[in-house]
Design a protein around this motif. Structure first.
Motif: not given
Lengths: 285, 302
Positions: B168, B210-211, B229-231, B236, B244-245, B248-249, B253, B257, B259
């Motif tokens: 946003a 995304l949300a 991703g969201f965050a 994070i 983070l690996p 991730f995201q 990934f 999961h 998604m």
């Protein structure tokens, strides 16, 4: 008094640990509250409370972010930041309410959705998006009240409503002032400045056409006289639920659609002419 | 001696790409993932996908080529943003930023919408422009998408969204947040009209966008390696105080999961979308002009 408070002052009041929280408001507005647990998918999220209760003799579904009033409880409640299972518990209750024809009463009080690796893995964005979609078309009245912080998509995920009420010193924003300062200026210490320019207070939201009504708080904030804040809120929620319950559902849904379609500000003018850029030919087959 | 070590800005930088350089800058491109230098025309033939598999970012004009040539008709072009919050800070002046970005892109805001065809099938489309304030969603983005969605419902055609975004738009505050509700609100009409929404998530695709509409599409396709991703990763990492690996995201990934429906290389996108549209077309409309000849014979047998 309120005219002397800056937006940042109101952020502090909205976050005050002694303010009443969702469970206090549920007890003040309703009788016979029965709390439900779990999303039937993964787990139960203490940052979101949900259940059914009686409001003015009518059964309603109640849902809200739950913060703690001390550090220990806040840790358990994840500071009111729900994980996907919290939003999916809320989703269960939305569907439950629709099936039984119960109006939905939501209480918003979150800095935002939980930002963690686990929440990402379990689809935080999807959980929020799905709730927004389901609330958009839910065939029962929805009244949401901001009782503290309304932070971002994490708030909106239980905030799409026929009536959005805000307590006098609460805030509702696209991101917390700290997050906005970090995104725009890479400096979360400039949160007070972000709070000022973002227009996040209850009168701002009324002015922007997002909030529908403001609920008066006791002088200085709800934490100074919780009983008065709870009584004012209970009266307002009862009033709006009763009013909406009399509206035929298709009329209500058309109004809800029109309300959200109208939020935003645009104008009409052509974009400036620019030198055409050479676009390489790509063949997608 | 001291002179020898004095840095003269611009004199010894090796990778400067000036107009007077011998090799025109648009002839070779370096892959940001593997560092391989590729001849631009060859890279274009590969849809800007490096040999290493890295999918380079496409402009809006490049994405339009996913659809039939010259079929695109832009809509709501003149819809323009308003500085509703009068957003001015020491570092940021939204009105000025808008003017500069509009002059650079020739667009009023970050979402291009309109109608087009894909192998003759009519579609409504929406493509976000990463170059326009990070493809962020404010009032114009939300309004254009809502109108495109409503038009798809009215015309009875699928909606295809292609999204690269930071989320946003902060400068329009809570009005931007409410566009999440607006776009999903409009999608209820598409759903009622039994029309398909295909969301293509490209690098990067985050936060409020995304949300909202991007996560509730009927079919979600992600580009290989796209970060989704969201965050934000940084947020994070700060929260958990550890790295983070790398996986991730990523699109892969998200597939793991559950998604997204598929991670599709750029070269297979058109065929995949075409097939999905065909499979969801009402039975009577499934005879597209090119298929009609093939199906005529079995029909005569019955």
């Amino acid at each position: 008094m309120s005219t002397e408070l800056t937006a940042w002052d109101k952020v502090q009041i909205a976050r005050h640990g002694r303010r009443p929280h969702t469970l206090d408001y549920i007890r003040a507005c309703c009788e016979e509250f029965v709390e439900f647990h779990g999303d039937r998918r993964f787990g139960d999220d203490p940052a979101m409370v949900a259940g059914v209760a009686r409001l003015d003799g009518r059964t309603v579904a109640v849902i809200g972010h739950q913060k703690g009033s001390d550090t220990r409880e806040n840790l358990r409640r994840n500071f009111g930041m729900p994980r996907p299972e919290g939003y999916r518990k809320a989703l269960r209750l939305f569907r439950h309410a629709e099936r039984f024809g119960f109006p939905v009463v939501c209480f918003i009080d979150t800095p935002g959705a939980d930002p963690s690796m686990q929440s990402e893995e379990r689809g935080q964005a999807e959980a929020i998006a799905e709730n927004i979609l389901v609330m958009a078309g839910l065939r029962v009245p929805i009244v949401a009240t901001v009782i503290g912080e309304g932070g971002s998509g994490g708030a909106l995920a239980i905030g799409v409503a026929d009536r959005l009420l805000m307590l006098e010193y609460t805030t509702y924003s696209v991101a917390s002032p700290e997050a906005t300062a970090a995104i725009l200026w890479h400096d979360s210490a400039r949160a007070p400045e972000a709070a000022q320019v973002m227009r996040i207070t209850a009168p701002d939201l009324l002015d922007l056409g997002v909030a529908d009504a403001i609920i008066a708080e006791p002088e200085g904030g709800a934490h100074l006289d919780p009983t008065a804040a709870l009584l004012n809120t209970a009266a307002a929620v009862r009033h709006h639920v009763a009013e909406l319950a009399g509206v035929p559902i298709d009329v209500l849904l058309a109004r809800r659609y029109a309300k959200y379609r109208a939020i935003g500000q645009t104008q009409q003018h052509p974009p400036p002419p620019v030198e055409p850029r050479e676009v390489p030919a790509l063949s997608f087959g | 001696m001291k002179e020898l070590f004095r840095r003269t800005p611009g004199r010894f930088t090796s990778a400067r790409r000036d107009a007077d350089q011998q090799i025109p800058e648009n002839l070779w491109t370096k892959c940001p993932a593997c560092g391989e230098i590729t001849y631009v025309r060859q890279l274009n033939d590969q849809l800007k996908v490096c040999k290493c598999g890295h999918h380079m970012r496409l402009s809006v004009a490049e994405w339009l080529q996913l659809f039939d040539r010259e079929s695109f008709v832009e809509e709501d072009r003149d819809l323009a943003p308003v500085d509703a919050l009068q957003f001015v800070s020491a570092k940021d002046n939204y009105a000025q930023k808008l003017r500069e970005t509009q002059a650079a892109t020739g667009m009023n805001d970050a979402l291009l919408t309109g109608r087009a065809t894909l192998d003759g099938a009519a579609v409504q489309l929406a493509i976000s422009n990463w170059e326009f304030i990070g493809g962020s969603m404010g009032s114009v983005f939300g309004e254009r998408l809502a109108r495109a969605t409503e038009r798809a419902a009215e015309r009875g055609v699928p909606l295809i969204t292609i999204t690269a975004t930071g989320g946003a738009r902060q400068h329009e505050g809570v009005l931007s947040l409410m566009q999440m509700a607006k776009t999903n609100m409009a999608l209820t009409r598409l759903s009622a009209a039994r029309q398909l929404h295909i969301a293509l998530l490209v690098d990067p695709c985050y936060a409020g966008v995304l949300a909202s509409y991007a996560s509730v599409a009927d079919v979600i396709i992600a580009e290989p390696g796209a970060r989704i991703g969201f965050a934000g990763r940084r947020v994070i990492e700060q929260t958990i105080r550890q790295k983070l690996p790398a996986s991730f995201q990523t699109a892969e990934f998200l597939l793991e999961h559950g998604m997204v429906d598929m991670v599709t290389p750029r070269g297979e996108l058109r065929a995949t979308i075409r097939r999905l549209i065909g499979l969801h077309a009402p039975a009577a409309a499934q005879l597209s002009p090119s298929d009609a000849g093939v199906l005529r014979e079995p029909l005569r047998l019955s």
